[in-house]
Design a protein around this motif. Structure first.
Motif, PDB file in Angstrom:
ATOM      1  N   LEU A  31       0.805  -1.227   0.000  1.00 46.15           N
ATOM      2  CA  LEU A  31       0.000   0.000   0.000  1.00 46.15           C
ATOM      3  C   LEU A  31       0.836   1.274   0.000  1.00 46.15           C
ATOM      4  N   MET A  32       1.798   1.364   0.901  1.00 54.23           N
ATOM      5  CA  MET A  32       2.579   2.589   1.011  1.00 54.23           C
ATOM      6  C   MET A  32       3.410   2.815  -0.254  1.00 54.23           C
ATOM      7  N   GLY A  33       3.153   3.952  -0.914  1.00 54.72           N
ATOM      8  CA  GLY A  33       3.852   4.252  -2.151  1.00 54.72           C
ATOM      9  C   GLY A  33       3.272   3.552  -3.367  1.00 54.72           C
ATOM     10  N   GLN A  34       2.272   2.714  -3.157  1.00 52.78           N
ATOM     11  CA  GLN A  34       1.673   1.951  -4.257  1.00 52.78           C
ATOM     12  C   GLN A  34       0.229   2.361  -4.539  1.00 52.78           C
ATOM     13  N   LYS A  35      -0.495   2.759  -3.504  1.00 48.58           N
ATOM     14  CA  LYS A  35      -1.917   3.050  -3.647  1.00 48.58           C
ATOM     15  C   LYS A  35      -2.205   4.474  -3.160  1.00 48.58           C
ATOM     16  N   THR A  36      -3.296   5.061  -3.653  1.00 47.52           N
ATOM     17  CA  THR A  36      -3.720   6.374  -3.182  1.00 47.52           C
ATOM     18  C   THR A  36      -4.587   6.230  -1.945  1.00 47.52           C
ATOM     19  N   PHE A  37      -4.778   7.343  -1.251  1.00 50.51           N
ATOM     20  CA  PHE A  37      -5.661   7.341  -0.083  1.00 50.51           C
ATOM     21  C   PHE A  37      -7.072   6.899  -0.475  1.00 50.51           C
ATOM     22  N   THR A  38      -7.596   7.433  -1.587  1.00 55.14           N
ATOM     23  CA  THR A  38      -8.952   7.087  -2.010  1.00 55.14           C
ATOM     24  C   THR A  38      -9.080   5.592  -2.266  1.00 55.14           C
ATOM     25  N   GLU A  39      -8.070   4.998  -2.898  1.00 54.13           N
ATOM     26  CA  GLU A  39      -8.114   3.570  -3.210  1.00 54.13           C
ATOM     27  C   GLU A  39      -8.151   2.728  -1.941  1.00 54.13           C
ATOM     28  N   VAL A  40      -7.291   3.065  -0.987  1.00 55.30           N
ATOM     29  CA  VAL A  40      -7.243   2.294   0.262  1.00 55.30           C
ATOM     30  C   VAL A  40      -8.519   2.534   1.078  1.00 55.30           C
ATOM     31  N   MET A  41      -9.018   3.760   1.079  1.00 55.90           N
ATOM     32  CA  MET A  41     -10.259   4.061   1.797  1.00 55.90           C
ATOM     33  C   MET A  41     -11.405   3.206   1.272  1.00 55.90           C
ATOM     34  N   LEU A  42     -11.546   3.132  -0.056  1.00 58.68           N
ATOM     35  CA  LEU A  42     -12.623   2.325  -0.631  1.00 58.68           C
ATOM     36  C   LEU A  42     -12.424   0.842  -0.342  1.00 58.68           C
ATOM     37  N   MET A  43     -11.194   0.384  -0.396  1.00 60.41           N
ATOM     38  CA  MET A  43     -10.908  -1.012  -0.066  1.00 60.41           C
ATOM     39  C   MET A  43     -11.348  -1.327   1.361  1.00 60.41           C
ATOM     40  N   GLN A  44     -11.063  -0.418   2.285  1.00 55.05           N
ATOM     41  CA  GLN A  44     -11.437  -0.641   3.678  1.00 55.05           C
ATOM     42  C   GLN A  44     -12.950  -0.574   3.886  1.00 55.05           C
ATOM     43  N   ILE A  45     -13.597   0.417   3.270  1.00 57.05           N
ATOM     44  CA  ILE A  45     -15.033   0.619   3.511  1.00 57.05           C
ATOM     45  C   ILE A  45     -15.882  -0.394   2.765  1.00 57.05           C
ATOM     46  N   LEU A  46     -15.555  -0.655   1.499  1.00 55.36           N
ATOM     47  CA  LEU A  46     -16.387  -1.529   0.674  1.00 55.36           C
ATOM     48  C   LEU A  46     -15.968  -2.991   0.752  1.00 55.36           C
ATOM     49  N   GLY A  47     -14.763  -3.246   1.247  1.00 46.55           N
ATOM     50  CA  GLY A  47     -14.333  -4.631   1.384  1.00 46.55           C
ATOM     51  C   GLY A  47     -14.010  -5.308   0.069  1.00 46.55           C
ATOM     52  N   ARG A  48     -13.597  -4.540  -0.919  1.00 46.03           N
ATOM     53  CA  ARG A  48     -13.216  -5.100  -2.217  1.00 46.03           C
ATOM     54  C   ARG A  48     -12.193  -4.175  -2.870  1.00 46.03           C
ATOM     55  N   THR A  49     -11.545  -4.690  -3.895  1.00 45.93           N
ATOM     56  CA  THR A  49     -10.604  -3.865  -4.638  1.00 45.93           C
ATOM     57  C   THR A  49     -11.384  -2.883  -5.502  1.00 45.93           C
ATOM     58  N   PRO A  50     -11.202  -1.595  -5.325  1.00 47.74           N
ATOM     59  CA  PRO A  50     -11.968  -0.628  -6.106  1.00 47.74           C
ATOM     60  C   PRO A  50     -11.510  -0.583  -7.560  1.00 47.74           C
ATOM     61  N   ARG A  51     -12.465  -0.341  -8.436  1.00 51.11           N
ATOM     62  CA  ARG A  51     -12.176  -0.164  -9.854  1.00 51.11           C
ATOM     63  C   ARG A  51     -11.742   1.286 -10.100  1.00 51.11           C
ATOM     64  N   PRO A  52     -11.088   1.562 -11.203  1.00 52.32           N
ATOM     65  CA  PRO A  52     -10.764   2.954 -11.533  1.00 52.32           C
ATOM     66  C   PRO A  52     -11.988   3.857 -11.542  1.00 52.32           C
ATOM     67  N   VAL A  53     -13.136   3.353 -12.031  1.00 57.79           N
ATOM     68  CA  VAL A  53     -14.351   4.174 -12.044  1.00 57.79           C
ATOM     69  C   VAL A  53     -14.807   4.506 -10.629  1.00 57.79           C
ATOM     70  N   ASP A  54     -14.623   3.573  -9.698  1.00 52.41           N
ATOM     71  CA  ASP A  54     -14.997   3.833  -8.303  1.00 52.41           C
ATOM     72  C   ASP A  54     -14.184   4.989  -7.740  1.00 52.41           C
ATOM     73  N   MET A  55     -12.915   5.017  -8.068  1.00 50.61           N
ATOM     74  CA  MET A  55     -12.047   6.067  -7.540  1.00 50.61           C
ATOM     75  C   MET A  55     -12.338   7.412  -8.194  1.00 50.61           C
ATOM     76  N   ARG A  56     -12.642   7.392  -9.492  1.00 52.24           N
ATOM     77  CA  ARG A  56     -12.980   8.657 -10.156  1.00 52.24           C
ATOM     78  C   ARG A  56     -14.244   9.270  -9.561  1.00 52.24           C
ATOM     79  N   ILE A  57     -15.256   8.436  -9.366  1.00 53.55           N
ATOM     80  CA  ILE A  57     -16.517   8.936  -8.806  1.00 53.55           C
ATOM     81  C   ILE A  57     -16.316   9.398  -7.366  1.00 53.55           C
ATOM     82  N   THR A  58     -15.593   8.614  -6.574  1.00 54.68           N
ATOM     83  CA  THR A  58     -15.372   8.983  -5.169  1.00 54.68           C
ATOM     84  C   THR A  58     -14.605  10.282  -5.059  1.00 54.68           C
TER      85      THR A  58
END
Length: 258
Positions: A31-58
Motif C-alpha cells: 500500500l505505502m507508495g503503491q496506492k492512493t488514499f482514495t483507493e485504500v479508503m474504498l478497499m477498507q469501507i467496501l471490502g473489495r478492490t476498487p475499480r478505476p471508475v470507483d475512484m474517479r466517482i469517489t
C-alpha cells in the motif's frame, strides 16, 4: 444475518512484530507508495478492490462535499477553535457534528427514496407517490431545491454528466433520480433543481456504497474542509467577529436589567 452468540471478529487490520496489514494487504509492501488514499479508503469501507471508475466517482464526490463556506459546520469549528486553540481535533469534531439530515449529509435521505423507486414494481408511480407525499406535507424532497443555486445547481448536473459518461456504471440510481426529478417537477408545477447531495446519492449508489454508509463520505470530505477553516482562522481570525455579530444582532427582550 449475524449470530448474536458468535465471537466478534474484524477483517480490517492486523499486525505482527514485523508487519501490518489492512485487510489482506501488507501496509508497507502493498500500500505505502503503491496506492492512493482514495483507493485504500474504498478497499477498507467496501471490502473489495476498487475499480478505476470507483475512484474517479469517489474523488469528485469528496471534492464537491469538502467546502461550502461559512455554513453551520464551519462556524462551529471556528468558534470552538477560538475557545480552545490547543484542541484542533475538538474543533474539527464540533463541525462534523453538524453533518446531518439538514446539512451536508442529506444524500442519505435522498438515497432512501432512490432505493424505494428501484425496488418498486412501478418505479414511475413510486416516484410520483413520493413527490405527492412531500407536497402534501409541504416539505422539500431530499436531494432537491437549493436556496442559492437557481434555476439549477451546477454541481449536481456536472456530477450526473460525469456519472453518465462512465460506461461501467449500470445507471439504475441515476435513472431513479431522473424519475424522481420529473415527478418533483410535475408535483410543483415548475422545475425544481436537483441539488449536489441528490446527485451524490445517485453516484455513490452507482459504485455500490450502501445508503447507510453514504453520510460517512460526507464526514471524510468535510473533515478536510474544516482543517482548512482552522488554518484560515489561525491566519485571519473570524471567531470573535462572529460572536460579536450574533451578540449585537439578537437583542435581549426579557425584563432583566430594567
Amino acid at each position: 444475518m449475524t449470530d448474536e452468540n458468535a465471537t466478534p471478529v474484524t477483517r480490517l487490520c492486523t499486525h505482527t512484530l514485523t508487519s501490518l496489514h489492512y485487510r489482506d494487504a501488507d501496509l508497507v509492501q502493498d500500500l505505502m507508495g503503491q496506492k492512493t488514499f482514495t483507493e485504500v479508503m474504498l478497499m477498507q469501507i467496501l471490502g473489495r478492490t476498487p475499480r478505476p471508475v470507483d475512484m474517479r466517482i469517489t474523488d469528485v464526490v469528496l471534492i464537491v462535499l469538502m467546502e461550502h463556506g461559512l455554513t453551520p459546520s464551519a462556524i462551529a469549528t471556528r468558534l470552538i477553535y477560538m475557545s480552545a486553540p490547543e484542541n484542533l481535533q475538538g474543533a474539527v469534531s464540533a463541525g462534523l457534528l453538524a453533518v446531518g439530515s439538514s446539512f451536508v449529509g442529506t444524500m442519505e435521505n435522498c438515497s432512501r427514496l432512490l432505493d424505494r423507486i428501484m425496488a418498486a414494481e412501478d418505479p414511475q408511480a413510486e416516484a410520483a407517490a413520493i413527490a405527492q407525499h412531500h407536497k402534501a406535507q409541504k416539505s422539500a424532497v431530499p436531494g432537491f431545491g437549493h436556496h442559492l443555486h437557481k434555476p439549477v445547481d451546477p454541481r449536481a448536473y456536472k456530477l450526473l454528466e460525469l456519472g453518465r459518461a462512465e460506461p461501467e456504471l449500470a445507471g439504475r440510481h441515476i435513472e431513479a433520480l431522473a424519475l424522481l426529478s420529473a415527478a418533483v417537477d410535475a408535483a410543483a408545477g415548475r422545475p425544481i433543481t436537483i441539488n449536489a447531495t441528490g446527485a451524490v446519492a445517485a453516484l455513490l449508489g452507482e459504485i455500490g456504497v450502501p445508503t447507510g454508509v453514504m453520510r460517512g463520505f460526507a464526514v471524510i470530505s468535510r473533515a478536510a474542509g474544516l482543517v482548512a477553516h482552522i488554518v484560515e482562522e489561525q491566519q485571519s481570525p473570524s471567531g470573535r467577529f462572529i460572536w460579536d455579530t450574533v451578540e449585537h444582532a439578537i437583542p435581549y427582550v426579557g425584563e432583566g436589567g430594567r
